[in-house]
Design a protein around this motif. Structure first.
Motif, PDB file in Angstrom:
ATOM      1  N   ALA A  57       0.836  -1.211   0.000  1.00 55.08           N
ATOM      2  CA  ALA A  57       0.000   0.000   0.000  1.00 55.08           C
ATOM      3  C   ALA A  57       0.864   1.251   0.000  1.00 55.08           C
ATOM      4  O   ALA A  57       0.529   2.249  -0.644  1.00 55.08           O
ATOM      5  N   LEU A  58       1.996   1.195   0.682  1.00 55.44           N
ATOM      6  CA  LEU A  58       2.920   2.330   0.702  1.00 55.44           C
ATOM      7  C   LEU A  58       3.497   2.587  -0.686  1.00 55.44           C
ATOM      8  O   LEU A  58       3.543   3.723  -1.164  1.00 55.44           O
ATOM      9  N   VAL A  59       3.908   1.517  -1.360  1.00 56.67           N
ATOM     10  CA  VAL A  59       4.436   1.646  -2.725  1.00 56.67           C
ATOM     11  C   VAL A  59       3.356   2.173  -3.660  1.00 56.67           C
ATOM     12  O   VAL A  59       3.602   3.073  -4.472  1.00 56.67           O
ATOM     13  N   ASP A  60       2.160   1.638  -3.557  1.00 53.29           N
ATOM     14  CA  ASP A  60       1.062   2.108  -4.408  1.00 53.29           C
ATOM     15  C   ASP A  60       0.766   3.588  -4.165  1.00 53.29           C
ATOM     16  O   ASP A  60       0.524   4.344  -5.106  1.00 53.29           O
ATOM     17  N   ALA A  61       0.814   4.008  -2.913  1.00 55.31           N
ATOM     18  CA  ALA A  61       0.575   5.425  -2.590  1.00 55.31           C
ATOM     19  C   ALA A  61       1.687   6.295  -3.173  1.00 55.31           C
ATOM     20  O   ALA A  61       1.419   7.386  -3.699  1.00 55.31           O
ATOM     21  N   LEU A  62       2.909   5.815  -3.104  1.00 54.18           N
ATOM     22  CA  LEU A  62       4.038   6.556  -3.661  1.00 54.18           C
ATOM     23  C   LEU A  62       3.889   6.710  -5.172  1.00 54.18           C
ATOM     24  O   LEU A  62       4.070   7.799  -5.722  1.00 54.18           O
ATOM     25  N   LEU A  63       3.534   5.636  -5.859  1.00 54.89           N
ATOM     26  CA  LEU A  63       3.344   5.690  -7.310  1.00 54.89           C
ATOM     27  C   LEU A  63       2.205   6.635  -7.677  1.00 54.89           C
ATOM     28  O   LEU A  63       2.315   7.430  -8.613  1.00 54.89           O
ATOM     29  N   ASP A  64       1.118   6.549  -6.936  1.00 51.66           N
ATOM     30  CA  ASP A  64      -0.028   7.408  -7.230  1.00 51.66           C
ATOM     31  C   ASP A  64       0.299   8.868  -6.945  1.00 51.66           C
ATOM     32  O   ASP A  64      -0.144   9.761  -7.668  1.00 51.66           O
ATOM     33  N   ASP A  65       1.098   9.104  -5.912  1.00 48.22           N
ATOM     34  CA  ASP A  65       1.491  10.465  -5.570  1.00 48.22           C
ATOM     35  C   ASP A  65       2.245  11.129  -6.727  1.00 48.22           C
ATOM     36  O   ASP A  65       2.013  12.296  -7.024  1.00 48.22           O
ATOM     37  N   VAL A  66       3.119  10.386  -7.361  1.00 47.75           N
ATOM     38  CA  VAL A  66       3.879  10.929  -8.495  1.00 47.75           C
ATOM     39  C   VAL A  66       2.924  11.327  -9.619  1.00 47.75           C
ATOM     40  O   VAL A  66       3.106  12.360 -10.267  1.00 47.75           O
ATOM     41  N   LEU A  67       1.884  10.542  -9.831  1.00 47.19           N
ATOM     42  CA  LEU A  67       0.912  10.861 -10.881  1.00 47.19           C
ATOM     43  C   LEU A  67       0.109  12.126 -10.571  1.00 47.19           C
ATOM     44  O   LEU A  67      -0.537  12.679 -11.458  1.00 47.19           O
ATOM     45  N   GLY A  68       0.170  12.579  -9.335  1.00 50.62           N
ATOM     46  CA  GLY A  68      -0.577  13.761  -8.943  1.00 50.62           C
ATOM     47  C   GLY A  68      -0.201  15.015  -9.708  1.00 50.62           C
ATOM     48  O   GLY A  68      -0.977  15.965  -9.774  1.00 50.62           O
ATOM     49  N   SER A  69       0.972  15.023 -10.308  1.00 51.11           N
ATOM     50  CA  SER A  69       1.370  16.209 -11.078  1.00 51.11           C
ATOM     51  C   SER A  69       0.800  16.201 -12.493  1.00 51.11           C
ATOM     52  O   SER A  69       0.936  17.185 -13.216  1.00 51.11           O
ATOM     53  N   LEU A  70       0.172  15.102 -12.876  1.00 49.67           N
ATOM     54  CA  LEU A  70      -0.447  15.024 -14.204  1.00 49.67           C
ATOM     55  C   LEU A  70      -1.901  15.484 -14.134  1.00 49.67           C
ATOM     56  O   LEU A  70      -2.656  15.024 -13.281  1.00 49.67           O
ATOM     57  N   ALA A  71      -2.257  16.344 -15.037  1.00 49.52           N
ATOM     58  CA  ALA A  71      -3.657  16.777 -15.118  1.00 49.52           C
ATOM     59  C   ALA A  71      -4.406  15.837 -16.054  1.00 49.52           C
ATOM     60  O   ALA A  71      -3.928  15.559 -17.160  1.00 49.52           O
ATOM     61  N   PRO A  72      -5.550  15.338 -15.630  1.00 50.01           N
ATOM     62  CA  PRO A  72      -6.339  14.522 -16.554  1.00 50.01           C
ATOM     63  C   PRO A  72      -6.734  15.354 -17.770  1.00 50.01           C
ATOM     64  O   PRO A  72      -6.935  16.567 -17.662  1.00 50.01           O
ATOM     65  N   PRO A  73      -6.844  14.712 -18.921  1.00 49.11           N
ATOM     66  CA  PRO A  73      -7.280  15.474 -20.089  1.00 49.11           C
ATOM     67  C   PRO A  73      -8.712  15.956 -19.887  1.00 49.11           C
ATOM     68  O   PRO A  73      -9.543  15.241 -19.322  1.00 49.11           O
ATOM     69  N   PRO A  74      -9.011  17.177 -20.301  1.00 51.92           N
ATOM     70  CA  PRO A  74     -10.383  17.672 -20.145  1.00 51.92           C
ATOM     71  C   PRO A  74     -11.363  16.850 -20.974  1.00 51.92           C
ATOM     72  O   PRO A  74     -11.024  16.382 -22.070  1.00 51.92           O
ATOM     73  N   ALA A  75     -12.554  16.672 -20.451  1.00 50.06           N
ATOM     74  CA  ALA A  75     -13.563  15.873 -21.138  1.00 50.06           C
ATOM     75  C   ALA A  75     -13.927  16.449 -22.498  1.00 50.06           C
ATOM     76  O   ALA A  75     -14.342  15.711 -23.399  1.00 50.06           O
ATOM     77  N   ASP A  76     -13.756  17.757 -22.674  1.00 55.23           N
ATOM     78  CA  ASP A  76     -14.118  18.368 -23.955  1.00 55.23           C
ATOM     79  C   ASP A  76     -12.927  18.496 -24.916  1.00 55.23           C
ATOM     80  O   ASP A  76     -13.054  19.081 -25.987  1.00 55.23           O
ATOM     81  N   ALA A  77     -11.791  17.909 -24.553  1.00 54.82           N
ATOM     82  CA  ALA A  77     -10.620  17.947 -25.438  1.00 54.82           C
ATOM     83  C   ALA A  77     -10.879  17.111 -26.683  1.00 54.82           C
ATOM     84  O   ALA A  77     -11.713  16.185 -26.664  1.00 54.82           O
TER      85      ALA A  77
END
Length: 184
Positions: A57-77
């Motif tokens: 769970a710690l590793v998964d949280a670390l990996l997900d944390d790194v993804l936090g700097s990525l913005a999801p593509p907007p739905a209207d893109a």
């Protein structure tokens, strides 16, 4: 109500995650453990279990944390542009965190809320391309595996192509995958 060991130690989830980032940066995946994170924080290992279930769970949280700097593509893109841009941003992010690439491969991506949000945004764009829900999961997986593979090549110690060359290849091959996906 009695406080848990983590609460008594004054820990928060964010503090545990920050310590895990530090330990990973210093020691790599092999040196990341509940004990090493606890030692970094100056607490007993059992204090961490109030905030994370175990090392996985710690590793998964670390990996997900790194993804936090990525913005999801907007739905209207534009669907292809949005999907392509999020995958290229993922590649760029992974290349700046080369020590995490093997862990992403080992864990087959990330599973946390940020990863799920990216996947859901990608699924919305795929639906706009006419990809049905069942196929969308496979397409998202293919895009992630493809991008992780290029990141692994770009961060390999004996890479024969530069990260810029591999990114240029990734741009072309993402277009191929997205054209194919929209025809399915």
């Amino acid at each position: 109500m009695p406080r848990t060991p983590g609460q008594r130690a004054g820990l928060t989830y964010d503090a545990v995650l920050a310590a895990a980032r530090d330990v990973f940066a210093e020691r790599g995946r092999a040196g990341l453990s509940m004990r090493s994170v606890a030692a970094h924080l100056g607490v007993a290992p059992n204090a961490l279990y109030s905030h994370v279930a175990d090392k996985t769970a710690l590793v998964d949280a670390l990996l997900d944390d790194v993804l936090g700097s990525l913005a999801p593509p907007p739905a209207d893109a534009d669907p292809r542009t949005g999907l392509r841009e999020v995958m290229l941003a993922t590649f760029d992010l992974l290349v700046t965190h080369p020590g995490l690439v093997p862990t992403y491969l080992e864990r087959q991506g990330a599973r946390g809320p940020r990863a799920r949000a990216l996947g859901e945004a990608m699924t919305v764009l795929l639906a706009r391309l006419g990809v049905d829900e069942d196929a969308a999961g496979r397409v998202v997986r293919a895009l992630i595996v493809h991008t992780l593979g290029y990141a692994a090549l770009a961060t390999a110690d004996d890479a024969s192509l530069t990260p810029d060359q591999l990114r240029a290849d990734l741009e072309v091959t993402l277009d191929w995958l997205l054209v194919g996906a929209s025809r399915s």
